[in-house]
Design a protein around this motif. Structure first.
Motif, PDB file in Angstrom:
ATOM      1  N   LEU A 155      60.790  44.916  36.338  1.00  0.00           N
ATOM      2  CA  LEU A 155      59.766  44.068  36.939  1.00  0.00           C
ATOM      3  C   LEU A 155      58.459  44.145  36.149  1.00  0.00           C
ATOM      4  N   ASP A 156      57.608  43.178  36.345  1.00  0.00           N
ATOM      5  CA  ASP A 156      56.335  43.124  35.639  1.00  0.00           C
ATOM      6  C   ASP A 156      55.195  42.784  36.588  1.00  0.00           C
ATOM      7  N   TRP A 157      55.185  43.428  37.753  1.00  0.00           N
ATOM      8  CA  TRP A 157      54.138  43.159  38.743  1.00  0.00           C
ATOM      9  C   TRP A 157      53.595  44.473  39.271  1.00  0.00           C
ATOM     10  N   HIS A 158      52.276  44.529  39.415  1.00  0.00           N
ATOM     11  CA  HIS A 158      51.649  45.706  40.010  1.00  0.00           C
ATOM     12  C   HIS A 158      50.402  45.261  40.756  1.00  0.00           C
ATOM     13  N   GLY A 159      50.289  45.647  42.015  1.00  0.00           N
ATOM     14  CA  GLY A 159      49.102  45.356  42.810  1.00  0.00           C
ATOM     15  C   GLY A 159      48.124  46.515  42.775  1.00  0.00           C
ATOM     16  N   PHE A 160      46.829  46.191  42.758  1.00  0.00           N
ATOM     17  CA  PHE A 160      45.779  47.198  42.676  1.00  0.00           C
ATOM     18  C   PHE A 160      44.991  47.254  43.983  1.00  0.00           C
ATOM     19  N   ASN A 161      44.616  48.465  44.393  1.00  0.00           N
ATOM     20  CA  ASN A 161      43.722  48.577  45.540  1.00  0.00           C
ATOM     21  C   ASN A 161      42.269  48.531  45.064  1.00  0.00           C
ATOM     22  N   GLU A 162      41.345  48.567  46.007  1.00  0.00           N
ATOM     23  CA  GLU A 162      39.937  48.388  45.683  1.00  0.00           C
ATOM     24  C   GLU A 162      39.419  49.481  44.752  1.00  0.00           C
ATOM     25  N   GLN A 163      39.863  50.706  44.973  1.00  0.00           N
ATOM     26  CA  GLN A 163      39.404  51.809  44.139  1.00  0.00           C
ATOM     27  C   GLN A 163      39.909  51.650  42.697  1.00  0.00           C
ATOM     28  N   GLU A 164      41.139  51.160  42.550  1.00  0.00           N
ATOM     29  CA  GLU A 164      41.699  50.974  41.220  1.00  0.00           C
ATOM     30  C   GLU A 164      40.973  49.865  40.464  1.00  0.00           C
ATOM     31  N   VAL A 165      40.652  48.770  41.163  1.00  0.00           N
ATOM     32  CA  VAL A 165      39.866  47.707  40.527  1.00  0.00           C
ATOM     33  C   VAL A 165      38.503  48.246  40.125  1.00  0.00           C
ATOM     34  N   GLY A 166      37.950  49.133  40.971  1.00  0.00           N
ATOM     35  CA  GLY A 166      36.661  49.742  40.666  1.00  0.00           C
ATOM     36  C   GLY A 166      36.673  50.525  39.366  1.00  0.00           C
ATOM     37  N   TRP A 167      37.826  51.108  39.017  1.00  0.00           N
ATOM     38  CA  TRP A 167      37.947  51.843  37.754  1.00  0.00           C
ATOM     39  C   TRP A 167      37.649  50.922  36.577  1.00  0.00           C
ATOM     40  N   PHE A 168      38.158  49.700  36.635  1.00  0.00           N
ATOM     41  CA  PHE A 168      37.928  48.724  35.562  1.00  0.00           C
ATOM     42  C   PHE A 168      36.465  48.258  35.562  1.00  0.00           C
ATOM     43  N   LYS A 169      35.911  48.030  36.746  1.00  0.00           N
ATOM     44  CA  LYS A 169      34.521  47.561  36.827  1.00  0.00           C
ATOM     45  C   LYS A 169      33.552  48.601  36.279  1.00  0.00           C
ATOM     46  N   GLN A 170      33.845  49.875  36.537  1.00  0.00           N
ATOM     47  CA  GLN A 170      32.981  50.941  36.034  1.00  0.00           C
ATOM     48  C   GLN A 170      32.965  50.992  34.522  1.00  0.00           C
ATOM     49  N   ARG A 171      33.945  50.384  33.897  1.00  0.00           N
ATOM     50  CA  ARG A 171      34.050  50.367  32.448  1.00  0.00           C
ATOM     51  C   ARG A 171      33.662  49.022  31.853  1.00  0.00           C
ATOM     52  N   GLY A 172      32.910  48.238  32.628  1.00  0.00           N
ATOM     53  CA  GLY A 172      32.319  47.013  32.106  1.00  0.00           C
ATOM     54  C   GLY A 172      33.053  45.724  32.405  1.00  0.00           C
ATOM     55  N   CYS A 173      34.199  45.798  33.085  1.00  0.00           N
ATOM     56  CA  CYS A 173      34.928  44.576  33.432  1.00  0.00           C
ATOM     57  C   CYS A 173      34.245  43.884  34.612  1.00  0.00           C
ATOM     58  N   GLU A 174      34.193  42.574  34.559  1.00  0.00           N
ATOM     59  CA  GLU A 174      33.477  41.785  35.559  1.00  0.00           C
ATOM     60  C   GLU A 174      34.430  40.845  36.286  1.00  0.00           C
ATOM     61  N   GLU A 175      34.300  40.782  37.608  1.00  0.00           N
ATOM     62  CA  GLU A 175      35.117  39.879  38.417  1.00  0.00           C
ATOM     63  C   GLU A 175      34.528  38.476  38.323  1.00  0.00           C
ATOM     64  N   ILE A 176      35.328  37.502  37.880  1.00  0.00           N
ATOM     65  CA  ILE A 176      34.828  36.156  37.627  1.00  0.00           C
ATOM     66  C   ILE A 176      35.732  35.126  38.303  1.00  0.00           C
ATOM     67  N   LYS A 177      35.116  34.183  39.011  1.00  0.00           N
ATOM     68  CA  LYS A 177      35.840  33.024  39.521  1.00  0.00           C
ATOM     69  C   LYS A 177      35.889  31.997  38.382  1.00  0.00           C
ATOM     70  N   VAL A 178      37.094  31.644  37.958  1.00  0.00           N
ATOM     71  CA  VAL A 178      37.258  30.709  36.840  1.00  0.00           C
ATOM     72  C   VAL A 178      37.087  29.275  37.346  1.00  0.00           C
ATOM     73  N   CYS A 179      36.222  28.509  36.711  1.00  0.00           N
ATOM     74  CA  CYS A 179      35.956  27.116  37.099  1.00  0.00           C
ATOM     75  C   CYS A 179      36.578  26.165  36.069  1.00  0.00           C
ATOM     76  N   ALA A 180      36.981  24.993  36.540  1.00  0.00           N
ATOM     77  CA  ALA A 180      37.638  24.034  35.640  1.00  0.00           C
ATOM     78  C   ALA A 180      37.514  22.630  36.198  1.00  0.00           C
ATOM     79  N   ASP A 181      37.647  21.644  35.316  1.00  0.00           N
ATOM     80  CA  ASP A 181      37.624  20.236  35.687  1.00  0.00           C
ATOM     81  C   ASP A 181      39.049  19.689  35.745  1.00  0.00           C
ATOM     82  N   PRO A 182      39.241  18.535  36.392  1.00  0.00           N
ATOM     83  CA  PRO A 182      40.575  17.925  36.405  1.00  0.00           C
ATOM     84  C   PRO A 182      41.092  17.673  34.991  1.00  0.00           C
ATOM     85  N   GLY A 183      42.309  18.123  34.715  1.00  0.00           N
ATOM     86  CA  GLY A 183      42.894  17.960  33.390  1.00  0.00           C
ATOM     87  C   GLY A 183      42.724  19.155  32.489  1.00  0.00           C
ATOM     88  N   ASP A 184      41.964  20.169  32.933  1.00  0.00           N
ATOM     89  CA  ASP A 184      41.805  21.390  32.145  1.00  0.00           C
ATOM     90  C   ASP A 184      43.025  22.292  32.340  1.00  0.00           C
TER      91      ASP A 184
END
Length: 340
Positions: A195-224
């Protein structure tokens, strides 16, 4: 190990001068204007028409029917992966769009591609939309090194900061391998296996954020076309704007990555109109061993519809798509039925 687990063909250290630089650096990219706004609107309209093929009373022209009582079974507010939707003509037509194929051909350096048998998302601004928690996850196991799968969303409606859509943890793809070396899966969380799926809890996501990763909502137009590395943490966000979200999940990888056995499984799934991308509910802090894949060339699991709607068994069945795809040469090659 299967040959597709070896180092991939993409050299992500090079500079290309186009959207690939964003993908390699940030783990995601928005390829602008792959389809015209008019063509995007046409696909969106056909998705609405698909909802009208069910016996639940949905009418595209009547927003009073846009609630869950009039919709087929779905999850996360509008993700459809049942009823043989993966093989509806509208989705196969989109998969065969030359401009979309060109993007993935440019990425992988070949036009000999396989496509995922994935579904679509048509999230409607209904008052009875259930709440949805974030379900951050990745779709590539760390035993696979480098960029081996790039997922895609064909965006068909305006999608801004307050609209429902993809959220990524920018740059997390580059820390995937390190994270799992430091945080081996715990008892009860399952093993990677095939399998190639893994779910992360809030603390695990926090590990990435502490190292400079930013949570971003991706925006796009029709046809993108939105692309992201399968090692990137991501999840689906419900809208707060009241706008419609309309997308198709489309992913391609080189046919050469597939084993003979997986090609045979994929061809069988196509002939039986079975999907191979089973998206399952996830609650923060919990992981799932259930089948989950967006991969075109591996993890070929036959999806079985649950036939549960509004919490009860649904007597309505669909053994074939409402509108069958045309089995032309391109489709048969993308489906793994015919060799390149």
């Amino acid at each position: 190990m299967p040959h597709y687990e070896s180092e991939p063909k993409i050299n992500t250290s090079i500079t290309t001068g186009d959207w690939r630089d964003d993908l390699f650096r940030d783990g995601f990219a928005v390829v602008k204007g792959v389809l015209s706004p008019e063509k995007a609107q046409s696909y969106k309209q056909r998705m609405f028409e698909w909802l009208e093929t069910f016996p639940y009373g949905f009418k595209a022209s009547d927003p009073s029917t846009w609630g869950k009582d009039h919709l087929p079974e779905n999850m996360k507010g509008g993700m459809y992966h049942g009823y043989k939707v993966q093989h509806e003509k509208v989705i196969w037509d989109a998969r065969c769009e030359p401009a979309i194929l060109d993007v993935f051909g440019k990425l992988w350096g070949t036009d000999e591609l396989l496509v995922s048998f994935d579904g679509m998302n048509l999230t409607l601004p209904a008052a009875d939309m259930p709440p949805s928690e974030p379900w951050p996850h990745v779709d590539q196991n760390p035993n696979r090194k480098g960029m081996q799968c790039v997922q895609g969303i064909l965006n068909l409606a305006p999608n801004g900061p307050d609209d429902g859509g993809l959220v990524v943890v920018k740059g997390s793809h580059g820390m995937n391998e390190t994270f799992f070396k430091l945080h081996p899966e715990t008892k009860g969380a399952g093993t990677w296996g095939s399998l190639d799926w893994h779910g992360f809890n809030e603390q695990e996501v926090g590990w990435f954020k502490q190292r400079g990763c930013e949570e971003i909502k991706v925006c796009a137009d029709p046809g993108d076309l939105i692309l992201w590395d399968s090692r990137q943490i991501h999840y689906n966000k419900l809208p707060v704007s009241g706008n419609v979200r309309a997308v198709m999940y489309i992913c391609y990888t080189p046919a050469s990555f597939a084993s003979k056995e997986d090609l045979e499984k994929k061809a069988s799934c196509f002939q039986d109109r079975i999907g191979t991308a089973s998206i399952l509910p996830y609650r923060c802090g919990q992981r799932s061993n259930n089948l989950q894949t967006h991969w075109p060339h591996a993890n070929i699991f036959s999806q079985v519809d649950k036939h549960i709607r509004l919490g009860k068994p649904d007597l309505y069945r669909r053994d074939r798509p409402a509108h069958e795809p045309e089995e032309n040469k391109l489709i048969l090659k993308l489906a793994g039925v015919e060799a390149y």
